[in-house]
Design an enzyme around this catalytic site. Sequence first.
Site, mmCIF file in Angstrom:
data_model
loop_
_atom_site.group_PDB
_atom_site.id
_atom_site.type_symbol
_atom_site.label_atom_id
_atom_site.label_comp_id
_atom_site.label_asym_id
_atom_site.label_seq_id
_atom_site.Cartn_x
_atom_site.Cartn_y
_atom_site.Cartn_z
ATOM 1 N N LYS A 181 -6.692 -9.221 -8.120
ATOM 2 C CA LYS A 181 -7.889 -9.318 -7.290
ATOM 3 C C LYS A 181 -8.941 -8.281 -7.713
ATOM 4 O O LYS A 181 -8.579 -7.159 -8.063
ATOM 5 C CB LYS A 181 -7.453 -9.077 -5.839
ATOM 6 C CG LYS A 181 -8.424 -9.539 -4.792
ATOM 7 C CD LYS A 181 -7.787 -9.450 -3.414
ATOM 8 C CE LYS A 181 -8.829 -9.137 -2.365
ATOM 9 N NZ LYS A 181 -8.290 -9.051 -1.015
ATOM 10 N N LYS A 190 0.819 -1.217 0.000
ATOM 11 C CA LYS A 190 0.000 0.000 0.000
ATOM 12 C C LYS A 190 0.850 1.263 0.000
ATOM 13 O O LYS A 190 0.452 2.284 -0.558
ATOM 14 C CB LYS A 190 -0.954 0.017 1.199
ATOM 15 C CG LYS A 190 -2.117 -0.929 1.031
ATOM 16 C CD LYS A 190 -3.267 -0.516 1.944
ATOM 17 C CE LYS A 190 -4.447 -1.473 1.793
ATOM 18 N NZ LYS A 190 -5.475 -1.235 2.800
ATOM 19 N N LYS A 192 -12.071 -2.495 -5.283
ATOM 20 C CA LYS A 192 -12.843 -1.254 -5.377
ATOM 21 C C LYS A 192 -11.975 -0.111 -5.868
ATOM 22 O O LYS A 192 -12.473 0.942 -6.240
ATOM 23 C CB LYS A 192 -13.506 -0.913 -4.039
ATOM 24 C CG LYS A 192 -12.717 -1.297 -2.809
ATOM 25 C CD LYS A 192 -13.609 -1.240 -1.567
ATOM 26 C CE LYS A 192 -12.997 -2.032 -0.426
ATOM 27 N NZ LYS A 192 -13.929 -2.375 0.624
#
Length: 336
Positions: free
Chosen positions: A198, A115, A201
């Site tokens: 994956k 991240k 969103k």
Amino acid sequence: MKDFKQRVFSGVQPSGDLTLGNYLGAIKNWIGLQDTYETIFCVVDLHAITTWQEPDILRNATREVAAGMIASGIDPKKSIIFNQSQVSAHAELAWIFNCVARMGWLNRMTQFKEKAGKNKERASVGLYVYPDLMAADILTYRATHVPVGADQKQHLELTRDIAQKFNSDYGVDFFPEVEPLIFGAATRVMSLRDGNIKMSKSDPSENSRINLTDNRDLISKKIQKARTDSEPLPATLSELGDRAEAKNLINIFAALSERDAEAVCLDYEGRGFAEFKRDLADLSVSVLGPITEEMARLMNDKTYLDGILSEGANNANKLASPILKQVQEIVGFLRP
Ligand code: TRP
């Protein structure tokens, strides 16, 4: 080890829309737990702000995740549903855990590395200590079981390490050894545009995912547009080899129809994707349609939703505050 009450805790971040991945990979598997365990499901807004969130969007996404859980079958009469920021024990225990966890432990967390990306210096400090907060979420209730996907297993290991170090540093048997609940059938839903990443969103392509806010038409269109190859389907999964997109659609079909992926494959042996996707689109609409419609209805009834969240926070607080008080005792905080 003493006997701890069997209690399940899990959380979902309110950052962006809920997707088919959240439903099949997580929430759907929680429904059955409600009858066996005491269950606590949390919308983790404190975690969400480890990366920037527009306040109004965060507020809306918090309601949306709660609505999504309820529409999917989490029953507010059986489970506690609330948002994390409204139970201050999470943040308070997280601070104590910041002082229990070691820098070296957090430096090993792969999610932080992913991240934060290349520019670690600019990541928030919150993103770095995110796993300590997650440990606090779970241990504030002395939860014993946590349903999580594979991507959260490392964080759960850290939770166990923190609990163990706390117990041994203070010479107590206070926090339980948390067990992951891994669902055999839990589906890792991949992007509809690229079967190797994956479903997320945060993917810039809307067509890569199905949102639980999509209506029936859109769900059907996105499935029909999903990327595939031109080969017909073989009789077994192993013959699919590295056809990642094909595998993903078969897994989605299997999860939505609650069947074995091998059986689905065999059903469509020798047939092409046009036909398969038509059936998958119908199946998706019939399973997800009622959920997305219920979710939309709940989103129009904010009084009801906020009532559920506020009652949930009250109940969560009742469980968490005596535990936090004991932790303060153990740590040596004077409670005059
Ligand atoms: N980190 C989890 C995720 O991104 C969300 C989460 C926060 C969580 N606290 C938790 C999951 C406690 C399980 C238990 O998916």
